[in-house]
Scaffold this motif. Structure first.
Motif, short mmCIF file in Angstrom:
data_model
loop_
_atom_site.label_atom_id
_atom_site.label_comp_id
_atom_site.label_asym_id
_atom_site.label_seq_id
_atom_site.Cartn_x
_atom_site.Cartn_y
_atom_site.Cartn_z
N VAL A 5 46.72 -12.47 53.38
CA VAL A 5 47.66 -11.62 54.11
C VAL A 5 49.01 -12.32 54.06
CG1 VAL A 5 48.19 -10.47 56.29
CG2 VAL A 5 45.80 -10.89 55.66
N ARG A 6 50.01 -11.62 53.52
CA ARG A 6 51.32 -12.22 53.33
C ARG A 6 52.32 -11.67 54.33
NH1 ARG A 6 53.93 -14.41 49.12
NH2 ARG A 6 55.25 -14.86 50.88
N GLY A 7 53.32 -12.50 54.61
CA GLY A 7 54.41 -12.08 55.47
C GLY A 7 55.58 -13.00 55.31
N ALA A 8 56.74 -12.52 55.71
CA ALA A 8 57.96 -13.33 55.66
C ALA A 8 58.97 -12.76 56.65
CB ALA A 8 58.55 -13.36 54.25
N ILE A 9 59.86 -13.66 57.09
CA ILE A 9 60.93 -13.27 58.01
C ILE A 9 62.10 -14.22 57.76
CG2 ILE A 9 60.11 -14.76 59.88
CD1 ILE A 9 60.95 -12.48 61.84
N THR A 10 63.30 -13.73 57.98
CA THR A 10 64.47 -14.60 57.91
C THR A 10 64.92 -14.92 59.33
OG1 THR A 10 65.89 -12.65 57.68
CG2 THR A 10 65.29 -13.82 55.66
N ILE A 52 66.37 -24.47 56.04
CA ILE A 52 65.80 -24.57 57.38
C ILE A 52 65.47 -26.04 57.61
CG2 ILE A 52 63.92 -23.90 58.92
CD1 ILE A 52 63.79 -21.23 57.43
N THR A 53 66.31 -26.66 58.43
CA THR A 53 66.23 -28.12 58.60
C THR A 53 66.02 -28.55 60.05
OG1 THR A 53 68.65 -28.21 58.78
CG2 THR A 53 67.69 -28.55 56.59
N THR A 54 65.81 -27.62 60.94
CA THR A 54 65.59 -27.97 62.33
C THR A 54 64.31 -28.79 62.47
OG1 THR A 54 65.43 -27.11 64.57
CG2 THR A 54 64.32 -25.85 62.87
N GLU A 55 64.13 -29.44 63.58
CA GLU A 55 62.98 -30.31 63.78
C GLU A 55 61.73 -29.57 64.25
OE1 GLU A 55 64.17 -33.62 66.17
OE2 GLU A 55 65.79 -34.13 64.80
N VAL A 73 46.39 -25.11 59.64
CA VAL A 73 47.72 -24.66 59.23
C VAL A 73 48.44 -25.78 58.48
CG1 VAL A 73 49.94 -23.74 60.02
CG2 VAL A 73 47.87 -23.22 61.29
N MET A 74 49.17 -25.40 57.44
CA MET A 74 49.97 -26.38 56.71
C MET A 74 51.36 -25.81 56.49
SD MET A 74 49.37 -28.20 53.04
CE MET A 74 48.09 -29.26 53.66
N CYS A 75 52.37 -26.60 56.85
CA CYS A 75 53.77 -26.24 56.61
C CYS A 75 54.26 -26.97 55.36
CB CYS A 75 54.65 -26.62 57.80
SG CYS A 75 54.28 -25.69 59.30
N MET A 76 55.13 -26.31 54.62
CA MET A 76 55.66 -26.90 53.39
C MET A 76 57.01 -26.29 53.06
SD MET A 76 52.97 -24.90 50.98
CE MET A 76 51.72 -25.00 52.22
N LYS A 77 57.69 -26.88 52.07
CA LYS A 77 58.97 -26.36 51.59
C LYS A 77 58.73 -25.37 50.45
CE LYS A 77 62.41 -28.60 53.63
NZ LYS A 77 63.67 -28.08 54.01
N GLU A 78 59.48 -24.29 50.48
CA GLU A 78 59.48 -23.32 49.38
C GLU A 78 60.25 -23.93 48.22
OE1 GLU A 78 58.38 -19.71 47.79
OE2 GLU A 78 57.91 -20.35 49.81
N ILE A 79 59.92 -23.58 46.99
CA ILE A 79 60.70 -24.11 45.87
C ILE A 79 62.12 -23.59 45.94
CG2 ILE A 79 58.70 -24.47 44.37
CD1 ILE A 79 59.49 -21.94 42.86
N ASP A 80 63.08 -24.41 45.56
CA ASP A 80 64.50 -24.08 45.64
C ASP A 80 64.94 -23.38 44.36
OD1 ASP A 80 67.08 -23.95 46.60
OD2 ASP A 80 67.57 -26.02 46.06
N LEU A 85 66.47 -15.87 48.44
CA LEU A 85 66.71 -15.52 49.83
C LEU A 85 66.80 -16.78 50.69
CD1 LEU A 85 66.93 -13.16 51.85
CD2 LEU A 85 64.44 -13.29 52.09
N GLU A 86 67.81 -16.83 51.55
CA GLU A 86 68.03 -17.99 52.40
C GLU A 86 67.41 -17.82 53.77
OE1 GLU A 86 72.29 -18.33 52.44
OE2 GLU A 86 72.34 -19.25 50.46
N LYS A 87 67.23 -18.96 54.45
CA LYS A 87 66.70 -19.02 55.82
C LYS A 87 65.44 -18.17 55.99
CE LYS A 87 70.92 -20.24 58.28
NZ LYS A 87 72.09 -19.98 57.45
#
Length: 121
Positions: A5-10, A52-55, A73-80, A85-87
């Motif tokens: 199940v996919r999702g995204a938000i800015t 997105i660089t907040t702590e 759950v695992m958090c990671m960076k999206e490829i640049d 799309l930003e933020k």
């Protein structure tokens, strides 16, 4: 059956509150639209764009939801990618379900709607 199940938000603001509120909104809608219970979830991947660089880890938003404390759950960076799309916070939730792929409701909110205009109702 195992489904993604996919999702995204800015986010508007690169702040702890901005990240947590947006992530909570996205999770709430993904869960609601797909009738997902924590016991159905095998794992969740959350990625954020480089700007997105907040702590705040976006996973914290899910951890405050009753019953979701033990979901992996695992958090990671999206490829640049130049011009991407930003933020943006993206989610991939792996669930056990009897639903067909066409029955899964993927959720794209705010500026992230441009990622999958074909899925907008």
């Amino acid at each position: 059956m195992f489904r993604g199940v996919r999702g995204a938000i800015t986010i508007q603001e690169n702040t702890e509150q901005g990240v947590l509120q947006a992530t909570d909104r996205l999770f709430t809608q993904l869960i609601s639209e797909n009738g997902i219970e924590p016991e159905q979830v095998a794992s969740v991947f959350i990625s954020v764009t480089d700007d997105i660089t907040t702590e705040a880890f976006p996973a914290r938003a899910m951890r405050t939801m009753e019953g979701w404390e033990y979901v992996p759950v695992m958090c990671m960076k999206e490829i640049d990618v130049k011009g991407a799309l930003e933020k943006c916070i993206r989610v991939m939730m792996h669930i056990n379900t009897d639903k067909d792929q066409r029955e899964i409701k993927h959720v794209y909110l705010e500026g992230a709607q441009v990622l999958r205009p074909d899925l907008q109702s």
